[in-house]
Design a protein around this motif. Structure first.
Motif, PDB file in Angstrom:
ATOM      1  N   ASN A 345       0.816  -1.211   0.000  1.00 25.61           N
ATOM      2  CA  ASN A 345       0.000   0.000   0.000  1.00 25.61           C
ATOM      3  C   ASN A 345       0.854   1.267   0.000  1.00 25.61           C
ATOM      4  OD1 ASN A 345      -2.710   1.136   0.120  1.00 25.61           O
ATOM      5  ND2 ASN A 345      -2.232   1.755   2.216  1.00 25.61           N
ATOM      6  N   LYS A 348       2.378   2.055  -3.532  1.00 32.06           N
ATOM      7  CA  LYS A 348       1.486   2.287  -4.679  1.00 32.06           C
ATOM      8  C   LYS A 348       1.419   3.736  -5.155  1.00 32.06           C
ATOM      9  CE  LYS A 348      -1.560  -1.720  -4.740  1.00 32.06           C
ATOM     10  NZ  LYS A 348      -2.948  -2.236  -4.659  1.00 32.06           N
ATOM     11  N   SER A 364      -4.455  -3.218   8.540  1.00 29.75           N
ATOM     12  CA  SER A 364      -3.824  -1.910   8.307  1.00 29.75           C
ATOM     13  C   SER A 364      -3.334  -1.262   9.594  1.00 29.75           C
ATOM     14  CB  SER A 364      -4.839  -0.969   7.639  1.00 29.75           C
ATOM     15  OG  SER A 364      -5.999  -0.836   8.457  1.00 29.75           O
ATOM     16  N   VAL A 397      -2.300   4.628   6.741  1.00 31.10           N
ATOM     17  CA  VAL A 397      -2.776   4.907   5.394  1.00 31.10           C
ATOM     18  C   VAL A 397      -1.563   5.350   4.585  1.00 31.10           C
ATOM     19  CG1 VAL A 397      -5.073   5.566   6.189  1.00 31.10           C
ATOM     20  CG2 VAL A 397      -3.316   7.330   5.894  1.00 31.10           C
ATOM     21  N   ASN A 398      -1.664   5.258   3.265  1.00 31.95           N
ATOM     22  CA  ASN A 398      -0.507   5.663   2.461  1.00 31.95           C
ATOM     23  C   ASN A 398      -0.518   7.166   2.193  1.00 31.95           C
ATOM     24  OD1 ASN A 398      -2.243   6.122   0.258  1.00 31.95           O
ATOM     25  ND2 ASN A 398      -1.738   4.184  -0.754  1.00 31.95           N
ATOM     26  N   ASN A 400      -1.505   8.816  -0.149  1.00 31.70           N
ATOM     27  CA  ASN A 400      -2.756   9.280  -0.771  1.00 31.70           C
ATOM     28  C   ASN A 400      -3.962   9.025   0.119  1.00 31.70           C
ATOM     29  OD1 ASN A 400      -1.296  10.060  -3.017  1.00 31.70           O
ATOM     30  ND2 ASN A 400      -1.734   8.198  -4.175  1.00 31.70           N
ATOM     31  N   ASP A 401      -3.703   8.725   1.399  1.00 28.65           N
ATOM     32  CA  ASP A 401      -4.752   8.487   2.400  1.00 28.65           C
ATOM     33  C   ASP A 401      -5.585   7.241   2.088  1.00 28.65           C
ATOM     34  OD1 ASP A 401      -4.133  10.755   3.998  1.00 28.65           O
ATOM     35  OD2 ASP A 401      -5.188  12.032   2.566  1.00 28.65           O
ATOM     36  N   ILE A 402      -5.000   6.275   1.381  1.00 27.92           N
ATOM     37  CA  ILE A 402      -5.674   5.024   1.092  1.00 27.92           C
ATOM     38  C   ILE A 402      -5.290   3.999   2.146  1.00 27.92           C
ATOM     39  CG2 ILE A 402      -6.012   3.172  -0.595  1.00 27.92           C
ATOM     40  CD1 ILE A 402      -7.096   5.893  -1.455  1.00 27.92           C
ATOM     41  N   PRO A 405      -7.820  -2.420   2.630  1.00 23.80           N
ATOM     42  CA  PRO A 405      -9.193  -2.817   2.950  1.00 23.80           C
ATOM     43  C   PRO A 405      -9.247  -3.881   4.042  1.00 23.80           C
ATOM     44  CG  PRO A 405      -8.829  -2.799   0.572  1.00 23.80           C
ATOM     45  CD  PRO A 405      -7.485  -2.642   1.211  1.00 23.80           C
TER      46      PRO A 405
END
Length: 486
Positions: A345, A348, A364, A397-398, A400-402, A405
Motif C-alpha cells: 500500500n 502504490k 492496516s 494509510v498511504n 494518498n490516504d488510502i 481494505p
C-alpha cells in the motif's frame, strides 16, 4: 475518573530490558495469576487499554469517566473471571489482531525470529462440517531439525504423535517436545494416510526471514526473486545485503514473495520499501492515525511523529542499497498481512505494484507491546507475572490516504497454491512465481494459471483468541514514551 494503578508492585526489576527475564519462570507468583481476588494483572490490562487502544471510543468501559470512584473500578475488575476474559471484553468485535500473552519472553523472542520449533512451517486446514484438521508443509526452515528429514514442502499430515488433529488438540500436539508427523496424500479427492511417519525433536532456532534470494534470467530479462517471510529488524542488515546482490546483478525487475509473511516491525517495512524505490527519501511512506487523545497530542506537540518516511539508511547509519525500480511484482496469499500489506500500500503512490496470488489478510493497524509497569515499558515491569498486551494503537494509510481494505488486497493476477501442486519455492515453474514471471515477460503461453477445482471440501483454519496470538504482526518497537491518561 482517570484510572491510576491500584496495585503497583513494591519490588521492581532494577536491571535494564532483557535481563529482567532471567529466571523469570522461577519467580512468578501463581496467586497473582490464578486468584480471582487478586486483580493486579487485570488492573494492568485495563490501564493499558484505557491509555492507548486505537478503538477506545468504541468500548464504553474504557471511557475516562466510566467509574465514579476507585471502589467501583476495583469491583469491576474483581467481577471479571480472568485476564483473558477482561482483555476480550475491552476489544471491539471487528478487532482480529490485538492480543494478550501470558509469556512476554516468548513474545520478545518471536519478534527476533526465535522460536521453539521442529522447523516444519505448515498451514492448517479444516475439513468442512468437521472439527478435524490436516496440515500442509509450506517450507522447511534451514538449519532446523527438520532439514534433511523425509518431510518436505507440499507434504500433508493428518495425525501428530498418533492422534488425529482436531480443533481441540492441535495446539498441544504440535508444540510437543518431539513431534511425529503421519504423512498423508490426496487419493481420489480424499486425504488419506500413507503410513509413513517422521519424528522431529523441537528445539530453539533463530529463523532468517530471507528464505531465498536469487536472480533468474528469463526471455532476456534479469529478474530478482526474494522470498521474505517476516519483518525482523535483527535481519535488516541481511536484507540490505540481499539488495546489494540484486544491485550488483543489475536486475531489471523484482519479484517480492510475501506469501507467508504475516508482518513484523514497521521500521523494517519502511526500509524494505526504501530499498525498492531508492528515489523517495524524505517523502511520506505511511501516515499514522491514533485514538483521539494520542492523535490530538501528537498534532499539538510533534506532528512529524505521525509520519513514516522513506529512508536512506538502516542501523548505525549504514546506507541502504537502492534498486530505483519503477515496477514491483508481489506474491501474496491469505497469509500475507500487516507490514507486508503496508509495503504494498505504501509503495502504490510512487511505483507500479502488481500483486499475484490470492487476497491478502486485510490488516492496516500497528500494535505495540505494553508491560505491567507505571509507563508500560519493559523496564521495571512487575516481577510477579509475564503477562503483556499487544493492542492495536494506530491505523496506517498511504501518502494518498488510502487504507488497506479490511477484506484484504485483491490480486491483479489471481492464482492459488493447490494442495496437489505446491511446486518448489524459487523454481521458475512454481505456479505463483511462474505467474509473476509471465506478467513481467508477457509470455503466458508456457503455463496455464487457471485454478483447479478440487473436490475436497476444506477451508483454511484460522482462530482468533486472546490466548492464541499470531506473533507475526505489524508492530512498533516501543511505547511512545508519553502518558495521556495519568
Amino acid at each position: 475518573m482517570k484510572i491510576r494503578s491500584l496495585f503497583l508492585s513494591s519490588l521492581l526489576c532494577s536491571i535494564l530490558f532483557t535481563s529482567c527475564s532471567d529466571d523469570m519462570d522461577d519467580s512468578i507468583d501463581d496467586d497473582v495469576v490464578t486468584n480471582p481476588e487478586n486483580v493486579e494483572i487485570r488492573d494492568f490490562i485495563y490501564r493499558g487499554m484505557n491509555e492507548i487502544y486505537l478503538y477506545k471510543s468504541g468500548i464504553p468501559e474504557l471511557a475516562d469517566n466510566y467509574f465514579d470512584n476507585n471502589d467501583d473500578y476495583e469491583d469491576y475488575l474483581r467481577s471479571i473471571a480472568s485476564p483473558e476474559a477482561l482483555f476480550d471484553s475491552l476489544t471491539i468485535p471487528l478487532d482480529r489482531f490485538s492480543f494478550l500473552t501470558d509469556d512476554y519472553i516468548e513474545l520478545e523472542n518471536s519478534f527476533s525470529g526465535i522460536s521453539q520449533t521442529t522447523g516444519v512451517d505448515y498451514i492448517l486446514y479444516r475439513f468442512s462440517n468437521s472439527n478435524n484438521l490436516f496440515g500442509v508443509v509450506r517450507y522447511i526452515i534451514p538449519g532446523s531439525n527438520a532439514e534433511g528429514t523425509a518431510i518436505a514442502r507440499g507434504d500433508l499430515f493428518t495425525e501428530v504423535n498418533g492422534e488425529s488433529l482436531n480443533v481441540d488438540n492441535y495446539t498441544s500436539l504440535l508444540s510437543s517436545p518431539s513431534v511425529t508427523f503421519t504423512i498423508a496424500e490426496i487419493n481420489d479427492n480424499e486425504v488419506s494416510n500413507t503410513g509413513e511417519e517422521v519424528t522431529i525433536a523441537t528445539t530453539e532456532i533463530t529463523e532468517n526471514p530471507i528464505l531465498i534470494q536469487d536472480v533468474l534470467e528469463v526471455d532476456g530479462k534479469k529478474i530478482g526473486y526474494l522470498m521474505y517471510n517476516s519483518f525482523v529488524a535483527d535481519f535488516d542488515a541481511e536484507l540490505n545485503d540481499a539488495f546489494a546482490y540484486f544491485k550488483s546483478e543489475n536486475i531489471d525487475d523484482l519479484v517480492l514473495d510475501l506469501r507467508y509473511n504475516g508482518g513484523g516491525r514497521v521500521s523494517s517495512a519502511t526500509r524494505l520499501a526504501s530499498m525498492i524505490t531508492g528515489s523517495n527519501t524524505g517523502e511520506i511512506f505511511a501516515k499514522q492515525q491514533w485514538n483521539d487523545s494520542y492523535q490530538n497530542y501528537f498534532l499539538a506537540t510533534n506532528p512529524d511523529r505521525l509520519f513514516d518516511y522513506f529512508t536512506d539508511n538502516i542501523d548505525d547509519n549504514v546506507a541502504i542499497n537502492k534498486l530505483n525500480l519503477a515496477n514491483l511484482y508481489v506474491i501474496g496469499t491469505s497469509s500475507t498481512a500487516s507490514a507486508s500489506e503496508l509495503v504494498i500500500n505504501g509503495l502504490k503512490p510512487y511505483i507500479n505494484v502488481v500483486t499475484i496470488g490470492a487476497r491478502t489478510t486485510g490488516k492496516s493497524q500497528a500494535s505495540v507491546t505494553l508491560y505491567d509497569s507505571e509507563d508500560f515499558s519493559r523496564q521495571n515491569a512487575s516481577p510477579n507475572h509475564t503477562y503483556a498486551i499487544q493492542p492495536l494503537v494506530y491505523e496506517s494509510v498511504n501518502a494518498n490516504d488510502i487504507v488497506v481494505p479490511y477484506t484484504g488486497i485483491d490480486p491483479d493476477v489471481q492464482i492459488a497454491e493447490e494442495l496437489d501442486n505446491f511446486g518448489i519455492l524459487g523454481d521458475p515453474s512454481e505456479p505463483l512465481l511462474a505467474a509473476a514471471i509471465a506478467k513481467i515477460t508477457g509470455n503466458s503461453q508456457a503455463q496455464s494459471f487457471a485454478a483447479k477445482k478440487m473436490k475436497i471440501n476444506y477451508q483454511e483454519f484460522k482462530e482468533r483468541g486472546a490466548s492464541k496470538p499470531d506473533y507475526k504482526r505489524m508492530y512498533i518497537d516501543k511505547v511512545p514514551g508519553i502518558r495521556i491518561n495519568n
